[in-house]
Design a protein around this motif. Structure first.
Motif, PDB file in Angstrom:
ATOM      1  N   ALA A  62     -44.222  -2.573  20.058  1.00 19.73           N
ATOM      2  CA  ALA A  62     -45.189  -1.341  19.493  1.00 19.73           C
ATOM      3  C   ALA A  62     -45.705  -0.445  20.783  1.00 19.73           C
ATOM      4  O   ALA A  62     -46.682   0.080  20.674  1.00 19.73           O
ATOM      5  N   GLY A  63     -44.928  -0.417  21.747  1.00 18.73           N
ATOM      6  CA  GLY A  63     -45.255   0.411  22.783  1.00 18.73           C
ATOM      7  C   GLY A  63     -45.166  -0.113  24.226  1.00 18.73           C
ATOM      8  O   GLY A  63     -45.176  -1.228  24.563  1.00 18.73           O
ATOM      9  N   ALA A  64     -45.388   0.981  25.260  1.00 22.19           N
ATOM     10  CA  ALA A  64     -45.694   0.205  26.458  1.00 22.19           C
ATOM     11  C   ALA A  64     -46.966  -0.601  26.599  1.00 22.19           C
ATOM     12  O   ALA A  64     -47.948  -0.456  25.748  1.00 22.19           O
ATOM     13  N   GLY A  98     -41.604  -4.119  11.265  1.00 25.31           N
ATOM     14  CA  GLY A  98     -43.139  -3.894  11.638  1.00 25.31           C
ATOM     15  C   GLY A  98     -43.472  -2.516  11.968  1.00 25.31           C
ATOM     16  O   GLY A  98     -42.711  -1.638  11.415  1.00 25.31           O
ATOM     17  N   THR A  99     -43.863  -2.343  13.277  1.00 34.82           N
ATOM     18  CA  THR A  99     -44.165  -0.882  13.637  1.00 34.82           C
ATOM     19  C   THR A  99     -43.472  -0.595  15.095  1.00 34.82           C
ATOM     20  O   THR A  99     -43.960  -1.292  16.151  1.00 34.82           O
ATOM     21  N   ALA A 100     -42.531  -0.045  15.023  1.00 33.49           N
ATOM     22  CA  ALA A 100     -41.679   0.370  16.343  1.00 33.49           C
ATOM     23  C   ALA A 100     -42.275   1.680  16.755  1.00 33.49           C
ATOM     24  O   ALA A 100     -42.308   2.775  16.298  1.00 33.49           O
ATOM     25  N   LYS A 128     -52.781   9.543  20.821  1.00 31.00           N
ATOM     26  CA  LYS A 128     -54.148   9.047  20.412  1.00 31.00           C
ATOM     27  C   LYS A 128     -54.805   8.356  21.403  1.00 31.00           C
ATOM     28  O   LYS A 128     -55.643   7.930  21.797  1.00 31.00           O
ATOM     29  N   LEU A 129     -53.830   8.157  22.745  1.00 30.16           N
ATOM     30  CA  LEU A 129     -54.087   7.611  23.945  1.00 30.16           C
ATOM     31  C   LEU A 129     -54.291   8.745  25.070  1.00 30.16           C
ATOM     32  O   LEU A 129     -54.419   8.546  26.225  1.00 30.16           O
ATOM     33  N   GLY A 130     -54.167  10.148  24.533  1.00 28.53           N
ATOM     34  CA  GLY A 130     -54.454  10.967  25.627  1.00 28.53           C
ATOM     35  C   GLY A 130     -52.984  11.341  26.218  1.00 28.53           C
ATOM     36  O   GLY A 130     -53.027  11.762  27.496  1.00 28.53           O
ATOM     37  N   PRO A 133     -45.069  10.737  24.615  1.00 31.02           N
ATOM     38  CA  PRO A 133     -43.959   9.704  24.669  1.00 31.02           C
ATOM     39  C   PRO A 133     -43.449  10.197  26.009  1.00 31.02           C
ATOM     40  O   PRO A 133     -42.616  11.285  26.123  1.00 31.02           O
ATOM     41  N   GLY A 134     -43.089   9.223  26.876  1.00 28.12           N
ATOM     42  CA  GLY A 134     -42.841   9.525  28.199  1.00 28.12           C
ATOM     43  C   GLY A 134     -41.485   8.836  28.607  1.00 28.12           C
ATOM     44  O   GLY A 134     -41.199   8.680  29.655  1.00 28.12           O
ATOM     45  N   ALA A 135     -40.971   8.145  27.573  1.00 27.14           N
ATOM     46  CA  ALA A 135     -39.593   7.400  28.064  1.00 27.14           C
ATOM     47  C   ALA A 135     -38.414   8.235  26.954  1.00 27.14           C
ATOM     48  O   ALA A 135     -37.517   7.687  26.427  1.00 27.14           O
ATOM     49  N   ASN A 252     -45.243  16.024  32.849  1.00 33.17           N
ATOM     50  CA  ASN A 252     -46.384  16.158  31.984  1.00 33.17           C
ATOM     51  C   ASN A 252     -46.994  14.746  31.678  1.00 33.17           C
ATOM     52  O   ASN A 252     -48.454  14.406  31.566  1.00 33.17           O
ATOM     53  N   PHE A 253     -46.104  13.959  31.486  1.00 34.82           N
ATOM     54  CA  PHE A 253     -46.695  12.407  31.282  1.00 34.82           C
ATOM     55  C   PHE A 253     -47.340  12.109  32.342  1.00 34.82           C
ATOM     56  O   PHE A 253     -48.677  11.236  32.270  1.00 34.82           O
ATOM     57  N   MET A 254     -47.188  12.212  33.611  1.00 41.98           N
ATOM     58  CA  MET A 254     -47.797  11.569  35.103  1.00 41.98           C
ATOM     59  C   MET A 254     -49.088  12.565  34.969  1.00 41.98           C
ATOM     60  O   MET A 254     -50.155  11.764  35.491  1.00 41.98           O
ATOM     61  N   VAL A 268     -61.031   3.670  24.571  1.00 44.70           N
ATOM     62  CA  VAL A 268     -61.608   3.655  23.109  1.00 44.70           C
ATOM     63  C   VAL A 268     -60.589   2.628  22.377  1.00 44.70           C
ATOM     64  O   VAL A 268     -60.970   1.796  21.527  1.00 44.70           O
ATOM     65  N   PHE A 269     -59.233   2.534  22.810  1.00 49.33           N
ATOM     66  CA  PHE A 269     -58.382   1.711  22.036  1.00 49.33           C
ATOM     67  C   PHE A 269     -58.655   0.263  21.907  1.00 49.33           C
ATOM     68  O   PHE A 269     -58.892  -0.384  21.072  1.00 49.33           O
ATOM     69  N   PHE A 270     -59.116   0.036  23.486  1.00 43.55           N
ATOM     70  CA  PHE A 270     -59.536  -1.570  23.586  1.00 43.55           C
ATOM     71  C   PHE A 270     -60.988  -1.702  23.206  1.00 43.55           C
ATOM     72  O   PHE A 270     -61.439  -2.685  22.541  1.00 43.55           O
TER      73      PHE A 270
HETATM   74  C1  3H9 Z   1     -46.417   4.271  25.483  1.00 42.08           C
HETATM   75  O1  3H9 Z   1     -45.599   3.601  24.724  1.00 42.08           O
HETATM   76  C2  3H9 Z   1     -46.020   5.076  26.441  1.00 42.08           C
HETATM   77  C3  3H9 Z   1     -44.655   5.405  26.354  1.00 42.08           C
HETATM   78  O2  3H9 Z   1     -44.368   6.594  25.624  1.00 42.08           O
HETATM   79  C4  3H9 Z   1     -44.143   5.879  28.011  1.00 42.08           C
HETATM   80  C5  3H9 Z   1     -43.667   4.729  28.811  1.00 42.08           C
HETATM   81  C6  3H9 Z   1     -43.118   5.376  30.010  1.00 42.08           C
HETATM   82  N1  3H9 Z   1     -50.449  -2.711  24.922  1.00 42.08           N
HETATM   83  O3  3H9 Z   1     -54.047  -3.399  16.877  1.00 42.08           O
HETATM   84  P1  3H9 Z   1     -54.246  -4.860  16.816  1.00 42.08           P
HETATM   85  C7  3H9 Z   1     -52.968  -5.597  21.625  1.00 42.08           C
HETATM   86  S1  3H9 Z   1     -48.055   4.234  24.827  1.00 42.08           S
HETATM   87  C8  3H9 Z   1     -51.329  -3.801  24.996  1.00 42.08           C
HETATM   88  O4  3H9 Z   1     -55.570  -5.517  16.768  1.00 42.08           O
HETATM   89  P2  3H9 Z   1     -52.721  -4.389  14.383  1.00 42.08           P
HETATM   90  C9  3H9 Z   1     -54.364  -5.141  21.060  1.00 42.08           C
HETATM   91  O5  3H9 Z   1     -55.100  -4.982  22.213  1.00 42.08           O
HETATM   92  C10 3H9 Z   1     -48.316   2.925  23.557  1.00 42.08           C
HETATM   93  N2  3H9 Z   1     -51.765  -4.315  24.100  1.00 42.08           N
HETATM   94  O6  3H9 Z   1     -53.001  -5.575  15.670  1.00 42.08           O
HETATM   95  C11 3H9 Z   1     -54.709  -6.649  20.404  1.00 42.08           C
HETATM   96  O7  3H9 Z   1     -55.232  -7.400  21.260  1.00 42.08           O
HETATM   97  P3  3H9 Z   1     -56.570  -8.528  21.113  1.00 42.08           P
HETATM   98  C12 3H9 Z   1     -48.018   3.553  22.498  1.00 42.08           C
HETATM   99  C13 3H9 Z   1     -51.699  -4.087  22.729  1.00 42.08           C
HETATM  100  O8  3H9 Z   1     -51.893  -5.500  13.735  1.00 42.08           O
HETATM  101  C14 3H9 Z   1     -53.629  -7.142  19.911  1.00 42.08           C
HETATM  102  O9  3H9 Z   1     -52.197  -6.495  20.575  1.00 42.08           O
HETATM  103  N3  3H9 Z   1     -48.220   2.599  21.439  1.00 42.08           N
HETATM  104  C15 3H9 Z   1     -50.840  -2.752  22.485  1.00 42.08           C
HETATM  105  O10 3H9 Z   1     -53.901  -4.264  13.743  1.00 42.08           O
HETATM  106  C16 3H9 Z   1     -53.484  -6.964  18.311  1.00 42.08           C
HETATM  107  O11 3H9 Z   1     -53.442  -5.475  18.067  1.00 42.08           O
HETATM  108  C17 3H9 Z   1     -49.280   2.382  20.718  1.00 42.08           C
HETATM  109  O12 3H9 Z   1     -50.292   3.223  21.132  1.00 42.08           O
HETATM  110  C18 3H9 Z   1     -50.249  -2.396  23.475  1.00 42.08           C
HETATM  111  N4  3H9 Z   1     -49.266  -1.195  23.244  1.00 42.08           N
HETATM  112  O13 3H9 Z   1     -51.948  -3.191  14.643  1.00 42.08           O
HETATM  113  C19 3H9 Z   1     -49.334   1.545  19.799  1.00 42.08           C
HETATM  114  N5  3H9 Z   1     -50.985  -2.654  21.465  1.00 42.08           N
HETATM  115  O14 3H9 Z   1     -55.974  -9.327  19.970  1.00 42.08           O
HETATM  116  C20 3H9 Z   1     -50.842   0.744  19.984  1.00 42.08           C
HETATM  117  C21 3H9 Z   1     -51.657  -3.789  20.540  1.00 42.08           C
HETATM  118  O15 3H9 Z   1     -56.547  -9.115  22.409  1.00 42.08           O
HETATM  119  N6  3H9 Z   1     -51.039  -0.285  19.030  1.00 42.08           N
HETATM  120  N7  3H9 Z   1     -52.089  -4.461  21.617  1.00 42.08           N
HETATM  121  O16 3H9 Z   1     -57.541  -7.865  20.422  1.00 42.08           O
HETATM  122  C22 3H9 Z   1     -51.099  -0.112  17.690  1.00 42.08           C
HETATM  123  O17 3H9 Z   1     -51.256   0.749  17.040  1.00 42.08           O
HETATM  124  C23 3H9 Z   1     -51.293  -1.594  16.968  1.00 42.08           C
HETATM  125  O18 3H9 Z   1     -51.994  -2.437  17.906  1.00 42.08           O
HETATM  126  C24 3H9 Z   1     -50.394  -1.996  16.095  1.00 42.08           C
HETATM  127  C25 3H9 Z   1     -50.678  -3.421  15.509  1.00 42.08           C
HETATM  128  C26 3H9 Z   1     -50.168  -0.983  14.834  1.00 42.08           C
HETATM  129  C27 3H9 Z   1     -49.171  -2.029  17.000  1.00 42.08           C
END
Ligand code: 3H9
Length: 698
Positions: A62-64, A98-100, A128-130, A133-135, A252-254, A268-270
């Motif tokens: 579901a992401g980094a 699920g959610t990729a 949504k995290l400001g 997509p950086g990869a 831009n990502f950095m 806000v996410f957490f």
């Molecule tokens: C990225 O990918 C950058 C890249 O482009 C570049 C890289 C170089 N990390 O939401 P939930 C935790 S940025 C860490 O309650 P749901 C969450 O805090 C990322 N933790 O479940 C929670 O912890 P807790 C882009 C994460 O079923 C637990 O997992 N991706 C992450 O309602 C369950 O989460 C996103 O922005 C994470 N990435 O929803 C996706 N994701 O139980 C962000 C979740 O301790 N995630 N956690 O409270 C979501 O949108 C939702 O979590 C998801 C599941 C839809 C996946």
């Protein structure tokens, strides 16, 4: 050493590489190292012809790992890993369920084909995290689906369902049976053929359409910086080669990663997730709710009912007259009909929803409901009458909730004769859209009744925030403060439009006067009249301008004018209001002086923080995150500022206190600096340091 989160199961000539990093397979440093190791091993193994990447648990990656941002990088970079995999000469296929999301979807984009579970979804929610997509996402998505789709997906962050992903060219196949087996079979079909690498694709580019779409995106950004950075990356994908585009994306990502905006949005996410775990309710089971009753089929009652039914709950809705009931039912039917027209649901779903609705004028029909939500006129005498009757007929153990936005839940609980069952559930208009619900805990409310309000709020897809009783609760109490400070700034020399413009440029969805016109000015006027006898004569009265506007029958948009005129269909300044404002200043003996946008925003923000500190000291809520979540989700506070308390930490508590002192000088009694704020400034504390209970009594 074997990697703890990635393993390979050999399926004949195909290596099935499995990521297992609960709960959402986020790309931690261990996942990156593991993927690199297992992909490289598969590529080097002569017996392996292809590889499939799949995930254990509820979702594909579901992401980094968001919690790793801001820490020193460790392990291989995701970009290098993905570029290496894509350049390899053996096919790699992603099996998505699920959610990729984000970096997870970017892993899939760098494989040579994607097979998705029919219920799976893909998306790049980094915005949504400001972030962006950086990869490689900003480069590979436009190459697969076109620049317009790239701009849409990367700036909205929306989730795309399997069928749409297929039609956009983002995935290659929707699985019909076992996902992993079909992905393995698909990988075998690619062996020995030229590999389709996303980075090498090209799509036609319609510059005029892109320019227009980009202008629309930037207009909607409301001060957020990521959308413009994303647009720049997508544009880069259409001109140079992949490497050049990737370099723009990296830069831009950095920049975004270290920005205050992204820090705020990651907070806000957490915080959103943390806020739903109310400390004193942890472990308390909610009561069972199968049937819900709603009293009142006006705007709020109908909106609440739509939201309940949309989440699958049957609702009995009660009105006093058949006519009012019919109007409410029509409003709901119209909403679902519009959803059908817009393709959000099909007719069968709309019919199922109508079938869950039981409209009646018989109050006694509520007797078998497990939860009853009252949404009648906001007047204590009426609420007491309703709850008096409800307390007698509702079944034992039923939770009785009031949708009051200001009134004392304790008095309502006593009127019901069973205060342990009574809570507040304050929804925001339109209740079927707005995410916030303030769950109010009376002094005698049973914990499991409160937890039921939370559970139902969550079931409705809302963000429930638990709080104690005070006038206006958290949201409207702070709103009242910022309205008063705005009114004083207008008396001192600003015009309503100056205040609205300043607040909107600062990122608020709407300024206070635009909101007033939208909500209706008559509500405030009635409240001012009703509570006139309780007004403290030593407090600065700011009602004169609003009262003079209302006296002309200008109640806001619904009457065609209020603080503004809407005669032309647009919000426009009306000289009548300018005169009223100037007269009000003169009547008070104030010499009007220009007020800067900076003064407007800093005064209003500081006053909000100050009031929030009083709320925290009174233990109405115990954590600053509760305040932030209320303002973000119910009052249009810009998410990229994180909320008033997070913003205060960014500015510095001592500086906010200094502004509060200036506001106090202007505003007088009621605006004294909060003792909590003074204590924090003296002890060098931030709001991030305040844990549940720390603020109580300070
Ligand atoms: C990225 O990918 C950058 C890249 O482009 C570049 C890289 C170089 N990390 O939401 P939930 C935790 S940025 C860490 O309650 P749901 C969450 O805090 C990322 N933790 O479940 C929670 O912890 P807790 C882009 C994460 O079923 C637990 O997992 N991706 C992450 O309602 C369950 O989460 C996103 O922005 C994470 N990435 O929803 C996706 N994701 O139980 C962000 C979740 O301790 N995630 N956690 O409270 C979501 O949108 C939702 O979590 C998801 C599941 C839809 C996946």
């Amino acid at each position: 050493m074997t990697n703890p989160v990635v393993r390979t199961e050999q399926k004949g000539d195909v290596a099935l590489i499995i990521v297992n990093n609960p709960p959402v397979n986020a790309i931690s440093s261990a996942v990156r190292s593991g993927l690199k190791e297992h992909v490289e091993r598969a590529m080097a193994d002569p017996a392996t012809k292809a590889a499939v990447i799949a995930c254990e648990g509820r979702t594909f990656v579901a992401g980094a790992d968001i919690s790793e941002f801001g820490k020193p990088p460790s392990g291989p970079s995701l970009q290098d890993l993905l570029n290496g995999m894509e350049a390899g000469d053996k096919p790699v296929v992603a099996a998505l369920h699920g959610t990729a999301l984000g970096g997870g979807f970017e892993i899939a984009l760098a494989t040579h084909a994607r097979v998705i579970d029919p219920k799976g979804m893909v998306g790049v929610p980094e915005v949504k995290l400001g972030l962006l997509p950086g990869a490689g996402g900003t480069q590979r998505i436009p190459r697969l689906a076109g620049a317009l789709v790239g701009l849409d997906l990367c700036t909205s962050g929306r989730f795309v369902k399997a069928k749409e992903a297929l039609s956009l060219g983002l995935v290659d196949k929707v699985a019909e049976g076992d996902l992993r087996e079909e992905a393995i079979a698909y990988a075998r079909t690619l062996v020995g053929k030229p590999l389709r690498r996303s980075a090498e694709q090209q799509q036609p580019f319609d510059k005029a359409a892109f320019d227009k779409a980009e202008a629309d995106v930037l207009k909607k950004a409301r001060g957020a910086i990521a959308p413009a950075k994303i647009a720049e990356c997508i544009r880069a994908s259409t001109v140079g080669d992949f490497k050049q585009g990737e370099a723009v994306e990296r830069k831009n990502f950095m920049e975004l990663l270290v920005s205050d905006q992204s820090k705020a949005m990651r907070y806000v996410f957490f915080a959103e997730r943390e806020a739903q775990k109310t400390p004193h309710l942890v472990g308390v089971e909610p009561r069972k709710v199968e049937k819900v009753g709603v009293i009142g089929a006006g705007t709020m009652g109908a909106g609440i009912t739509i939201s309940l039914i949309n989440s699958g709950m049957p609702v009995t809705i009660v009105e006093t007259s058949q006519e009012a009931l019919d109007r409410g039912v029509k409003r709901m039917a119209d909403t679902w009909a519009r959803d059908v027209k817009l393709g959000r649901i099909n007719q069968a779903v709309a019919d199922q929803r109508m079938a869950l609705l039981k409209p009646t004028t018989d109050f006694n029909s509520l007797a078998d409901c497990d939860l009853v939500i009252e949404a009648v006129f906001e007047e204590m005498a009426i609420k007491k009458d309703v709850f008096g009757r409800l307390g007698k007929i509702a079944k034992k153990g039923a939770v009785l909730a009031s949708n009051t936005s200001y009134l004392d839940i304790n008095q309502i609980g006593e009127a019901a004769g069973r205060p342990e069952d009574v809570i507040g559930m304050h929804f925001f208009s339109p209740a079927n859209i707005m995410r916030l619900v303030e769950v109010i805990e009376g002094s005698k409310s049973a914990k499991d009744a409160v937890q039921t309000g939370v559970a139902i709020g969550k079931r409705m897809g809302k963000l429930p925030i638990v709080m104690g009783v005070c006038d206006g609760f958290v949201g409207n109490r702070i709103l009242a403060t910022w309205r008063q400070v705005s009114d004083m700034l207008v008396e001192e020399g600003a015009m309503p439009k100056d205040v609205d413009d300043a607040m909107e440029a600062w990122g608020m969805a709407m300024g206070p006067y635009a909101v007033g016109d939208l909500a209706g000015l008559d509500i405030g006027m009635r409240r001012r009249k009703e509570f006139a006898h309780l007004r403290d004569p030593e407090k600065r009265d700011t009602g004169a301008i609003a009262d003079a506007i209302c006296a002309l029958g200008r109640y806001g948009q619904k009457t065609g004018s209020g603080y503004y005129t809407y005669a032309s269909g647009k919000r426009e300044v009306d000289p009548v209001v300018t005169q009223i404002v100037e007269k009000a200043s003169k009547d008070k003996g104030i010499t009007r002086k220009p007020v800067s946008a900076d003064k407007i925003t800093s005064y209003i923000h500081a006053a909000m923080v100050n009031e929030a500190c009083k709320i925290l000291s009174e233990n109405i809520v115990s954590r600053p995150i509760d305040v932030d979540m209320v303002k973000l989700n119910g009052y249009g506070f810009p998410v990229w500022r994180g909320g008033p308390m997070f913003e205060a930490d960014r500015i510095g508590v001592d500086k906010v206190l200094a502004t509060v002192k200036e506001v106090h000088k202007m505003a007088g009694k009621g605006f004294e600096p909060a003792s909590l704020l003074e204590w924090m400034a003296a002890n060098n504390k931030k709001f991030a340091d305040i844990k549940p209970g720390d603020a109580k009594g300070k």
